[in-house]
Design a protein around this motif. Structure first.
Motif, short mmCIF file in Angstrom:
data_model
loop_
_atom_site.label_atom_id
_atom_site.label_comp_id
_atom_site.label_asym_id
_atom_site.label_seq_id
_atom_site.Cartn_x
_atom_site.Cartn_y
_atom_site.Cartn_z
N LYS A 126 0.72 -1.24 0.19
CA LYS A 126 0.05 -0.03 0.02
C LYS A 126 0.88 1.27 -0.04
O LYS A 126 0.97 2.31 -0.82
CB LYS A 126 -1.03 -0.07 1.28
N ARG A 127 2.02 1.26 0.84
CA ARG A 127 2.71 2.40 1.12
C ARG A 127 3.74 2.76 -0.10
O ARG A 127 3.53 3.90 -0.62
CB ARG A 127 3.63 2.41 1.99
N TYR A 128 3.86 1.67 -0.86
CA TYR A 128 4.75 1.61 -1.97
C TYR A 128 4.05 1.33 -3.33
O TYR A 128 4.60 0.59 -4.01
CB TYR A 128 5.98 0.95 -1.65
N ALA A 129 2.89 1.64 -3.38
CA ALA A 129 2.10 1.17 -4.49
C ALA A 129 2.55 1.49 -5.71
O ALA A 129 2.45 0.78 -6.82
CB ALA A 129 0.61 1.54 -4.43
N ALA A 130 3.22 2.64 -5.98
CA ALA A 130 3.57 3.25 -7.15
C ALA A 130 4.89 2.48 -7.64
O ALA A 130 5.28 2.82 -8.83
CB ALA A 130 3.87 4.83 -7.04
N THR A 131 5.57 1.63 -6.70
CA THR A 131 6.92 1.04 -7.00
C THR A 131 6.81 -0.41 -6.81
O THR A 131 7.81 -0.92 -6.17
CB THR A 131 8.03 1.68 -6.32
N GLY A 132 5.80 -1.12 -7.27
CA GLY A 132 5.69 -2.25 -7.09
C GLY A 132 5.63 -3.07 -5.88
O GLY A 132 5.74 -4.03 -5.62
N GLY A 133 5.21 -2.15 -4.78
CA GLY A 133 5.22 -2.53 -3.41
C GLY A 133 6.45 -2.48 -2.61
O GLY A 133 6.49 -2.88 -1.52
N TRP A 134 7.44 -1.76 -3.18
CA TRP A 134 8.93 -1.73 -2.53
C TRP A 134 9.25 -0.59 -2.36
O TRP A 134 9.22 0.44 -3.20
CB TRP A 134 9.78 -2.66 -3.55
N GLY A 135 9.88 -0.36 -1.03
CA GLY A 135 10.73 0.96 -1.01
C GLY A 135 12.06 0.59 -0.87
O GLY A 135 12.26 -0.51 -0.46
N PHE A 136 12.85 1.38 -1.26
CA PHE A 136 14.31 1.19 -1.63
C PHE A 136 15.14 2.20 -0.56
O PHE A 136 14.62 3.41 -0.53
CB PHE A 136 14.51 1.53 -2.84
N GLY A 137 16.27 1.62 -0.22
CA GLY A 137 17.18 2.61 0.40
C GLY A 137 18.40 2.05 0.14
O GLY A 137 18.77 0.99 0.39
N ARG A 138 19.37 2.90 -0.05
CA ARG A 138 20.91 2.80 -0.40
C ARG A 138 21.61 3.66 0.48
O ARG A 138 21.49 5.18 0.66
CB ARG A 138 21.12 3.11 -1.97
N PHE A 139 22.57 2.97 1.29
CA PHE A 139 23.31 3.65 2.41
C PHE A 139 24.79 3.48 2.06
O PHE A 139 25.15 2.51 1.94
CB PHE A 139 22.86 3.29 3.79
N ILE A 140 25.60 4.62 2.47
CA ILE A 140 26.77 4.70 2.44
C ILE A 140 27.34 5.14 4.00
O ILE A 140 26.85 6.28 4.31
CB ILE A 140 27.52 5.49 1.63
N ASP A 141 27.95 4.22 4.87
CA ASP A 141 28.32 4.61 6.18
C ASP A 141 27.37 4.90 6.88
O ASP A 141 27.07 5.89 7.81
CB ASP A 141 29.40 5.98 6.31
N GLY A 142 26.13 4.20 6.66
CA GLY A 142 25.00 4.65 7.49
C GLY A 142 24.22 5.94 6.97
O GLY A 142 23.05 5.79 7.73
N LYS A 143 24.58 6.46 6.09
CA LYS A 143 23.84 7.70 5.71
C LYS A 143 23.13 7.50 4.15
O LYS A 143 24.04 6.49 3.37
CB LYS A 143 24.68 8.78 5.49
N PRO A 144 21.91 7.76 3.96
CA PRO A 144 21.46 7.54 2.73
C PRO A 144 22.06 8.39 1.50
O PRO A 144 22.54 9.59 1.56
CB PRO A 144 19.81 7.97 2.68
#
Lengths: 173, 173
Positions: A126-144
């Motif tokens: 529901k939250r990520y309906a616009a992206t196939g139902g998936w939320g993404f996060g990419r982090f370097i040293d703990g920071k997005p």
């Protein structure tokens, strides 16, 4: 909940920067618990992910030259084992990555060097309906990383692995 | 307990083969629970190891061409995190291995193909006093490889990683 409702501090930080005349290139949002949150999706690095079970290792060629391992929470592992597609809400996958490094102790072996990125996928249809139902996060040293990088996630997953619920990694048996 | 005490069935199987005139090249011993046990060491594949936590992934070049992942039981993980050397008795490490395979979905990625071997190290300083406190097991399709192969394990570990309690793999942080 709308994704933006989970992101706090970004606006305040930008306002503070505008007021002070500073440009802060490393600004990032935080969620309600104060954890750094990915732009667009509000995804954070899940607590305890380093203890999660292994889905599969992988190797990424040049220019990244990385050894990787994808781990998943209990819901992810159960879905993989049962062959459940699409993955259920609450599925979380984390990809750990390290620069590949020749072993100094065994000539034919390549081992993990320094850590590079931590990448997270969170299923919430529901939250990520616009992206196939998936939320993404990419982090370097703990920071997005920045919003521009996060805008590329879904397009690639959509183009290549739509038939596997937008997930590249298969369970290594 | 002497290692031989844990191995049953091997003698009986060989006697049966002798009586029948058959040469069975795939004969192996079993432990008291009936699990296939490695020659020399009596090491078996531990139950539930696929759910153990990741120590590190690795890549093995030609001729093996394998992607690998070492996982450890709770005692192993605790020892790695605390930097405990030598590893305490009860430490168990399992190396999973798969043929490396180009991803058909992402050109620069290499992913696990078919499983090849499962390799096990068990720490018991008393039982395995002659081999640095470690027992070794190498398995293909759940069955141990032959004694000649098992005779090579410790010599290599001793020559190369004596200073790390005879263990190659480091914890990937």
């Amino acid at each position: 909940m709308h994704p933006d409702r989970r992101l706090r501090g970004h606006g305040a930080l930008l306002r503070a920067c505008a007021a002070s005349g500073l440009l802060v290139a490393t600004a990032w949002a935080v969620d309600e618990s104060g954890k750094p949150a990915a732009p667009i999706y509000g995804v954070t690095i899940p607590d305890g992910y380093r203890d999660w079970r292994l889905i599969a290792p992988a190797l990424e060629d040049a220019p990244l030259n990385e050894l990787r391992a994808v781990v998943g929470n209990d819901r992810a592992v159960a879905a993989y084992r049962d062959g459940t597609l699409p993955f259920p809400d609450g599925t979380v996958l984390v990809k750990l990555a390290w620069k590949r490094m020749p072993s100094t102790e065994f000539e034919s072996a390549t081992v993990p060097g320094r850590a590079t990125t931590v990448q997270v996928m969170v299923k919430d249809a529901k939250r990520y309906a616009a992206t196939g139902g998936w939320g993404f996060g990419r982090f370097i040293d703990g920071k997005p990383v920045d919003e521009a990088q996060h805008q590329t996630c879904f397009a690639c997953h959509e183009a290549r692995v739509r038939d596997h619920d937008f997930v590249f990694t298969r369970y290594a048996r």
